[in-house]
Write a protein that holds these residues in place. Structure first.
Motif, PDB file in Angstrom:
ATOM      1  N   GLN A  94      43.780 -29.456  38.436  1.00 29.25           N
ATOM      2  CA  GLN A  94      44.576 -29.847  37.281  1.00 29.25           C
ATOM      3  C   GLN A  94      43.917 -29.467  35.963  1.00 29.25           C
ATOM      4  O   GLN A  94      44.543 -29.556  34.917  1.00 29.25           O
ATOM      5  CB  GLN A  94      44.834 -31.352  37.292  1.00 29.25           C
ATOM      6  N   THR A  95      42.658 -29.058  36.013  1.00 24.93           N
ATOM      7  CA  THR A  95      41.932 -28.724  34.796  1.00 24.93           C
ATOM      8  C   THR A  95      41.703 -27.224  34.721  1.00 24.93           C
ATOM      9  O   THR A  95      41.118 -26.634  35.625  1.00 24.93           O
ATOM     10  CB  THR A  95      40.579 -29.467  34.763  1.00 24.93           C
ATOM     11  N   ILE A  96      42.157 -26.617  33.635  1.00 15.77           N
ATOM     12  CA  ILE A  96      41.964 -25.187  33.419  1.00 15.77           C
ATOM     13  C   ILE A  96      40.511 -24.963  33.017  1.00 15.77           C
ATOM     14  O   ILE A  96      39.987 -25.651  32.149  1.00 15.77           O
ATOM     15  CB  ILE A  96      42.904 -24.667  32.314  1.00 15.77           C
ATOM     16  N   ASN A  97      39.872 -23.985  33.657  1.00 13.15           N
ATOM     17  CA  ASN A  97      38.503 -23.654  33.271  1.00 13.15           C
ATOM     18  C   ASN A  97      38.454 -22.211  32.770  1.00 13.15           C
ATOM     19  O   ASN A  97      39.461 -21.497  32.771  1.00 13.15           O
ATOM     20  CB  ASN A  97      37.518 -23.914  34.424  1.00 13.15           C
ATOM     21  N   ALA A  98      37.283 -21.768  32.350  1.00 14.73           N
ATOM     22  CA  ALA A  98      37.127 -20.435  31.766  1.00 14.73           C
ATOM     23  C   ALA A  98      37.512 -19.340  32.761  1.00 14.73           C
ATOM     24  O   ALA A  98      38.118 -18.329  32.374  1.00 14.73           O
ATOM     25  CB  ALA A  98      35.697 -20.245  31.281  1.00 14.73           C
ATOM     26  N   ASP A  99      37.180 -19.527  34.027  1.00 13.69           N
ATOM     27  CA  ASP A  99      37.541 -18.521  35.035  1.00 13.69           C
ATOM     28  C   ASP A  99      39.053 -18.348  35.146  1.00 13.69           C
ATOM     29  O   ASP A  99      39.537 -17.234  35.360  1.00 13.69           O
ATOM     30  CB  ASP A  99      36.956 -18.887  36.401  1.00 13.69           C
ATOM     31  N   ASP A 100      39.794 -19.448  34.984  1.00  9.73           N
ATOM     32  CA  ASP A 100      41.261 -19.361  35.016  1.00  9.73           C
ATOM     33  C   ASP A 100      41.768 -18.497  33.859  1.00  9.73           C
ATOM     34  O   ASP A 100      42.690 -17.703  34.025  1.00  9.73           O
ATOM     35  CB  ASP A 100      41.891 -20.758  34.923  1.00  9.73           C
ATOM     36  N   VAL A 101      41.154 -18.654  32.696  1.00  9.90           N
ATOM     37  CA  VAL A 101      41.557 -17.867  31.526  1.00  9.90           C
ATOM     38  C   VAL A 101      41.231 -16.393  31.753  1.00  9.90           C
ATOM     39  O   VAL A 101      42.055 -15.517  31.462  1.00  9.90           O
ATOM     40  CB  VAL A 101      40.873 -18.396  30.241  1.00  9.90           C
ATOM     41  N   LEU A 102      40.063 -16.114  32.302  1.00 14.73           N
ATOM     42  CA  LEU A 102      39.685 -14.725  32.575  1.00 14.73           C
ATOM     43  C   LEU A 102      40.624 -14.082  33.601  1.00 14.73           C
ATOM     44  O   LEU A 102      41.054 -12.940  33.436  1.00 14.73           O
ATOM     45  CB  LEU A 102      38.236 -14.666  33.061  1.00 14.73           C
ATOM     46  N   VAL A 114      38.375  -9.118  29.085  1.00 17.94           N
ATOM     47  CA  VAL A 114      37.585  -9.945  29.998  1.00 17.94           C
ATOM     48  C   VAL A 114      36.083  -9.828  29.723  1.00 17.94           C
ATOM     49  O   VAL A 114      35.393 -10.837  29.593  1.00 17.94           O
ATOM     50  CB  VAL A 114      37.915  -9.626  31.470  1.00 17.94           C
ATOM     51  N   GLU A 115      35.572  -8.612  29.632  1.00 18.49           N
ATOM     52  CA  GLU A 115      34.129  -8.439  29.429  1.00 18.49           C
ATOM     53  C   GLU A 115      33.655  -9.012  28.090  1.00 18.49           C
ATOM     54  O   GLU A 115      32.677  -9.764  28.061  1.00 18.49           O
ATOM     55  CB  GLU A 115      33.739  -6.970  29.561  1.00 18.49           C
ATOM     56  N   PRO A 116      34.317  -8.694  26.960  1.00 17.18           N
ATOM     57  CA  PRO A 116      33.868  -9.293  25.695  1.00 17.18           C
ATOM     58  C   PRO A 116      33.969 -10.818  25.701  1.00 17.18           C
ATOM     59  O   PRO A 116      33.103 -11.509  25.158  1.00 17.18           O
ATOM     60  CB  PRO A 116      34.800  -8.697  24.639  1.00 17.18           C
ATOM     61  N   LEU A 117      34.997 -11.344  26.341  1.00 14.73           N
ATOM     62  CA  LEU A 117      35.152 -12.792  26.414  1.00 14.73           C
ATOM     63  C   LEU A 117      34.052 -13.408  27.276  1.00 14.73           C
ATOM     64  O   LEU A 117      33.486 -14.451  26.929  1.00 14.73           O
ATOM     65  CB  LEU A 117      36.528 -13.172  26.960  1.00 14.73           C
ATOM     66  N   ASN A 118      33.720 -12.758  28.384  1.00 10.38           N
ATOM     67  CA  ASN A 118      32.624 -13.225  29.248  1.00 10.38           C
ATOM     68  C   ASN A 118      31.309 -13.256  28.480  1.00 10.38           C
ATOM     69  O   ASN A 118      30.542 -14.220  28.579  1.00 10.38           O
ATOM     70  CB  ASN A 118      32.481 -12.315  30.468  1.00 10.38           C
ATOM     71  N   THR A 119      31.042 -12.205  27.712  1.00  7.53           N
ATOM     72  CA  THR A 119      29.820 -12.133  26.906  1.00  7.53           C
ATOM     73  C   THR A 119      29.793 -13.257  25.875  1.00  7.53           C
ATOM     74  O   THR A 119      28.788 -13.961  25.729  1.00  7.53           O
ATOM     75  CB  THR A 119      29.732 -10.762  26.197  1.00  7.53           C
ATOM     76  N   SER A 120      30.890 -13.431  25.189  1.00  8.57           N
ATOM     77  CA  SER A 120      30.993 -14.484  24.173  1.00  8.57           C
ATOM     78  C   SER A 120      30.842 -15.869  24.795  1.00  8.57           C
ATOM     79  O   SER A 120      30.166 -16.745  24.249  1.00  8.57           O
ATOM     80  CB  SER A 120      32.344 -14.360  23.464  1.00  8.57           C
ATOM     81  N   LEU A 121      31.444 -16.050  25.951  1.00 12.95           N
ATOM     82  CA  LEU A 121      31.363 -17.326  26.658  1.00 12.95           C
ATOM     83  C   LEU A 121      29.931 -17.626  27.083  1.00 12.95           C
ATOM     84  O   LEU A 121      29.454 -18.758  26.940  1.00 12.95           O
ATOM     85  CB  LEU A 121      32.292 -17.304  27.876  1.00 12.95           C
ATOM     86  N   GLN A 122      29.216 -16.613  27.551  1.00 11.80           N
ATOM     87  CA  GLN A 122      27.823 -16.795  27.965  1.00 11.80           C
ATOM     88  C   GLN A 122      26.953 -17.153  26.760  1.00 11.80           C
ATOM     89  O   GLN A 122      26.094 -18.031  26.845  1.00 11.80           O
ATOM     90  CB  GLN A 122      27.294 -15.543  28.669  1.00 11.80           C
ATOM     91  N   GLU A 123      27.179 -16.484  25.627  1.00 11.83           N
ATOM     92  CA  GLU A 123      26.438 -16.807  24.397  1.00 11.83           C
ATOM     93  C   GLU A 123      26.696 -18.249  23.981  1.00 11.83           C
ATOM     94  O   GLU A 123      25.783 -18.976  23.592  1.00 11.83           O
ATOM     95  CB  GLU A 123      26.826 -15.862  23.267  1.00 11.83           C
ATOM     96  N   PHE A 124      27.946 -18.665  24.064  1.00 10.08           N
ATOM     97  CA  PHE A 124      28.329 -20.037  23.714  1.00 10.08           C
ATOM     98  C   PHE A 124      27.615 -21.037  24.624  1.00 10.08           C
ATOM     99  O   PHE A 124      27.067 -22.032  24.162  1.00 10.08           O
ATOM    100  CB  PHE A 124      29.848 -20.186  23.831  1.00 10.08           C
ATOM    101  N   ARG A 125      27.614 -20.753  25.917  1.00  5.00           N
ATOM    102  CA  ARG A 125      26.964 -21.652  26.877  1.00  5.00           C
ATOM    103  C   ARG A 125      25.456 -21.729  26.631  1.00  5.00           C
ATOM    104  O   ARG A 125      24.875 -22.811  26.695  1.00  5.00           O
ATOM    105  CB  ARG A 125      27.240 -21.191  28.311  1.00  5.00           C
ATOM    106  N   ASN A 126      24.832 -20.589  26.353  1.00  6.41           N
ATOM    107  CA  ASN A 126      23.394 -20.574  26.086  1.00  6.41           C
ATOM    108  C   ASN A 126      23.064 -21.369  24.827  1.00  6.41           C
ATOM    109  O   ASN A 126      22.096 -22.132  24.801  1.00  6.41           O
ATOM    110  CB  ASN A 126      22.880 -19.140  25.946  1.00  6.41           C
ATOM    111  N   LYS A 127      23.866 -21.186  23.788  1.00  5.01           N
ATOM    112  CA  LYS A 127      23.635 -21.902  22.529  1.00  5.01           C
ATOM    113  C   LYS A 127      23.798 -23.402  22.731  1.00  5.01           C
ATOM    114  O   LYS A 127      22.992 -24.193  22.253  1.00  5.01           O
ATOM    115  CB  LYS A 127      24.606 -21.394  21.452  1.00  5.01           C
TER     116      LYS A 127
END
Length: 167
Positions: A94-102, A114-127
């Protein structure tokens, strides 16, 4: 007089709304609620245009074009979220996650995002991980400091209790 309200025959009149007008007003109010913030859309458009403009020339965007950008972005977000929701339901969640968006971007035939979003998402997670780590360390230091401050007080309290027992 026709169309006037009130008893004094004042000049302030409000025409009665027809059912169609009421529905149109309600849908306009609903659309305003769903609008993206104009300042953010303007900033994003201007930043991107500054990146692609030849020779650093400033590109002027008129009001209608800015509205078209905002409406296009809103529609894209609705379509992307509906597609991501479908991906989520296929996985029986019932919960949409980042993989669903990709996956939704791939499904919608936007694989170049997909690739730029994955990179941005990883930067966000690291920060955020670094920020959480700092917050955890600060809380631990604060706890230690409070414990050190309360330790002498507890020793004093214990000494006071010892004196009253002796009396």
């Amino acid at each position: 007089m026709a169309g006037e309200t009130g008893e004094g025959g004042g000049s302030h009149s409000q025409p009665e709304k027809q059912p169609g007008q009421a529905a149109a007003a309600a849908s306009m109010a609903e659309a305003e609620v769903e609008e993206l913030p104009k300042a953010i859309v303007r900033r994003l458009v201007k930043e991107k245009l500054a990146q692609v403009a030849a020779g650093g020339a400033e590109v002027i965007v008129n009001k209608d074009a800015m509205s078209a950008f905002a409406e296009s972005a809103r529609i894209f977000i609705h379509y992307l979220s509906a597609t991501a929701n479908d991906m989520c339901k296929e996985s029986k969640r019932q919960t949409i996650n980042a993989d669903d968006v990709l996956k939704a971007l791939d499904e919608m035939e936007f694989p170049e995002f997909v690739e730029p979003l994955n990179t941005s998402l990883q930067e966000f997670r690291n920060k955020n991980a670094a920020r959480r780590s700092e917050t955890t360390q600060k809380k631990a230091e604060k706890r230690r400091k409070i414990d050190k401050e309360s330790l002498p007080q507890e020793q004093n309290d214990a000494a006071d209790h010892g004196k009253t027992d002796e009396d």
